[in-house]
Design a protein around this motif. Sequence first.
Motif, PDB file in Angstrom:
ATOM      1  N   UNK A  61       0.147   9.065  -8.142  1.00  0.00           N
ATOM      2  CA  UNK A  61       1.208   8.218  -7.607  1.00  0.00           C
ATOM      3  C   UNK A  61       1.289   8.186  -6.094  1.00  0.00           C
ATOM      4  N   UNK A  62       0.310   8.766  -5.419  1.00  0.00           N
ATOM      5  CA  UNK A  62       0.349   8.787  -3.952  1.00  0.00           C
ATOM      6  C   UNK A  62       0.301   7.372  -3.372  1.00  0.00           C
ATOM      7  N   UNK A  95       1.385   4.720  -4.819  1.00  0.00           N
ATOM      8  CA  UNK A  95       2.633   4.032  -5.156  1.00  0.00           C
ATOM      9  C   UNK A  95       3.678   4.292  -4.079  1.00  0.00           C
ATOM     10  N   UNK A  96       3.730   5.577  -3.649  1.00  0.00           N
ATOM     11  CA  UNK A  96       4.716   5.946  -2.636  1.00  0.00           C
ATOM     12  C   UNK A  96       4.406   5.289  -1.296  1.00  0.00           C
ATOM     13  N   UNK A  97       3.140   4.936  -1.086  1.00  0.00           N
ATOM     14  CA  UNK A  97       2.741   4.423   0.224  1.00  0.00           C
ATOM     15  C   UNK A  97       2.807   2.905   0.315  1.00  0.00           C
ATOM     16  N   UNK A 145       2.821  13.820  -3.683  1.00  0.00           N
ATOM     17  CA  UNK A 145       2.384  12.589  -3.021  1.00  0.00           C
ATOM     18  C   UNK A 145       3.090  11.352  -3.552  1.00  0.00           C
ATOM     19  N   UNK A 146       3.731  11.467  -4.717  1.00  0.00           N
ATOM     20  CA  UNK A 146       4.454  10.327  -5.291  1.00  0.00           C
ATOM     21  C   UNK A 146       5.795  10.117  -4.586  1.00  0.00           C
ATOM     22  N   UNK A 147       6.223  11.107  -3.793  1.00  0.00           N
ATOM     23  CA  UNK A 147       7.569  11.025  -3.225  1.00  0.00           C
ATOM     24  C   UNK A 147       7.637   9.981  -2.119  1.00  0.00           C
ATOM     25  N   UNK A 148       8.304   8.929  -2.451  1.00  0.00           N
ATOM     26  CA  UNK A 148       8.571   7.849  -1.514  1.00  0.00           C
ATOM     27  C   UNK A 148       9.723   8.325  -0.637  1.00  0.00           C
ATOM     28  N   UNK A 177       4.232  12.317   5.495  1.00  0.00           N
ATOM     29  CA  UNK A 177       5.473  11.544   5.348  1.00  0.00           C
ATOM     30  C   UNK A 177       6.688  12.377   5.722  1.00  0.00           C
TER      31      UNK A 177
END
Lengths: 666, 148
Positions: A633-634, A636-638, B46-49, B86
């Motif tokens: 999901x990296x 997706x966050x970007x 890494x999924x953390x927006x 981030x």
Amino acid sequence: MSNQNGSVRIGVYICHCGTNIAGTVDVKSVAERAARLPGVVVSREYKYMCSDPGQELIRSDVQEHKINRVVVASCSPLLHEHTFRKAAEKSGLNPYLTHMVNIREHDSWVHVGQKEEATRKADDLIRAAVRRIRYHKPLEKGYVKIQADVLVVGGGIAGIHAALTLANAGKHVYLVERDPTIGGHMAKFDKTFPTLDCAACILTPKMTAVKAHPNITLWTLSEVTAVEGYVGNYEVTVTRHPRYINEELCAGCMQCVEACVYKQARFDDEFNEGLGKRKPVYIPFPQAIPQVVLIDPEACIEFKKGTCKKTCVEACGDRHAIDFQQKDEVKKIKVGTVVLSTGFQAVDPKKVPYYGYGTYPNVYSSMEVERLINASGPTGGEVVLRDGSHPKSVGIIHCVGSRDEYTNKWCSRVCCMYSLKLAHLIKEHTGAEIFNFYIDMRTPGKGFEEFYQRLLQEGVHFIRGKVAEVTDWALDKSEEGKLVLRVEDTLSAFVRRIPVDMVVLSVGLEPHADAQEVRRLFNISCGGEGFFTERHPKLAPVSTFTDGVFLAGCCQGPKDIPDTVAQAGAAASEALALIDAGQIEIEPNTAYVVEEACSGCQTCIGLCPYHAITRLEDKKKATVNPVLCKGCGTCVAACPSGSLRQNLFEDEQIFEEIEGVLDYAR
Amino acid sequence: MPDKTFEPKIVAFFCNWCTYMAADSAGVSRMKYAPNARVVRLMCSGRIDPQFVLDAFAKGADGVLIGGCHPGDCHYQEGNYKTLRRVQLLKRVLKEMGIEEERFRLEWISAAEAERLRATMNDMVEKVRALGPLRLSNKEVMREEVAV
């Protein structure tokens, strides 16, 4: 309430887990409050949700109450998510319309005695899940094919047994061993407890079988240097270090060893723990597999100076097996499953300085004594001190580097038994008086306690107490020239000084110094002590959290030979089960692109470590290859335009969870 | 004087492979720690927006904790490095908004480090408790901004 899937009807199930959860969380009131959350049609609490009747509750509610979303609040999803997805599927629901809430590991077990807080936490987490699950959608199950070939890493008794089991089942096995021979620690032992059968007699036939097996490719002096891919499709790089001998051409005649310009063996022999000597060209031990010599470039004159007469090459003659030009050779293989059997290292007794290892010559580690007792060892099986004399009294100290705050806290499981074995064998070989110093005598195993009783009858002394120090400081005549063990005999409540000729340190088992590197290579985890972690200590003892990677032997924790062999068989059969199924279900948590929103900026492409994202040149949009995507999901966050999304971890789902736990729904 | 009765609300984002497993392991070992955090499980840190963090603060969290694998140990090779990048930026943004540093933390906690997890949870709760509840002057504005 509705979304694209029609009206949402949620069933909430709260598990008591006996008293594991219900003892700390007020499950009844949690269920009552959950029943009032929007979208919830039924809310129940039950003793064991994972049991058949528990799962039956879900099934009947799907039929009776037409629920189409399932929230189960119980243990960690890492344990039972699969169970409840299956239950949903059997009830006719898409398995991904379930969600688990962890109110055991993350709640009741860590907040014992805080019923109010733990209950509130359960409320919050369940509310979050109920809000989240409204945005779940049915997903297709993903499968990957399993290649039949297997990689076994480590050629001790665990790796040997696993490799033979798999090969006998008709699977091709690559057995990779770092040392020049397979056999591991077991090959060094003289006898094995408690039956006292000779280690070589039971191990060497298996070693020969490995070499002879048509389904086993054996690579010694080799290491796995890279692993790519995933369950069913691992691409493994193995680096074969040079032996400077062509394995195919060498007949193991040892004439080169005979002919070496070094007439005397003068280099420390690793197999004999440095107690014996070897030449630069040597075979580790007579039964080594492969039966092929090797050259130690650190010792060989040709490598150091390039001026050797190379009498070895002459002796080899027409075979031309010696090759000074050999270099590292890189092999790439494709395997579907992996068995890790990388074993342990014995604790370095220097870590316990007050026992004088390295200071007093007649303090030995137990591994050295194994070689001294062994008929094929450096002394031909004679237990002698460094000066060649026979010891008249021997002290064996248990728990060196085990059960100790300063070195390793764990019990190494095998030391009590092997100390008893060594006591028996030393007594048999020398007739010496033997003292065993133990903290607790741990003999849990078939025939183990009986063996201890036998030793007691043989007249071996047992003193319960942790030895404070070994010293050569004599207080009277009887202690002169001896090693004195200072110990509190806790059964008679006396502090005693016991003079002996020889001290044996029963060292514990610990993870290899580079176990962490192996862990990283295979993407598995280690416990705090550094042994590889099994998927579940009871129910999945040889699996790991990386599908297709299995554990066998002491790399998972200290264990004796019978347990190691049993585990190796289990690991092999787990691998076989996967191979014969031919495919495995994978999480459909992959990323995907909503094309209308994609601006084609390509931010995501560089972020993906698996090269799963490419740009459709005609449309100028990104696209995700679901086979390559691992679901981190990296990307997706970007994504600046929000056009990349992740199944099971959609933005909406996570925002709902965040807001759910923060109590905004009330 | 800090409010003794104030119980901070912490939202924790844990990656599935390291920190979530550490929390599981803390449970199996029956470690006891402060009950203030609510864990949101993601496959990778890494999924953390950054929006997740802003949303948590906007919707009432007094602190946000991110837990991931140690650098070099990421289950997905390098997701945690992206997180780190981030987080560095986000810290500056949060500072601009007047959110104290102690309210937002990134910790590398491996599956083996249950004790570290326990200590981190307790330490975070203590530090945020000392700061008191988060009072965003422009809370309403912020909520609108981050709404999706």
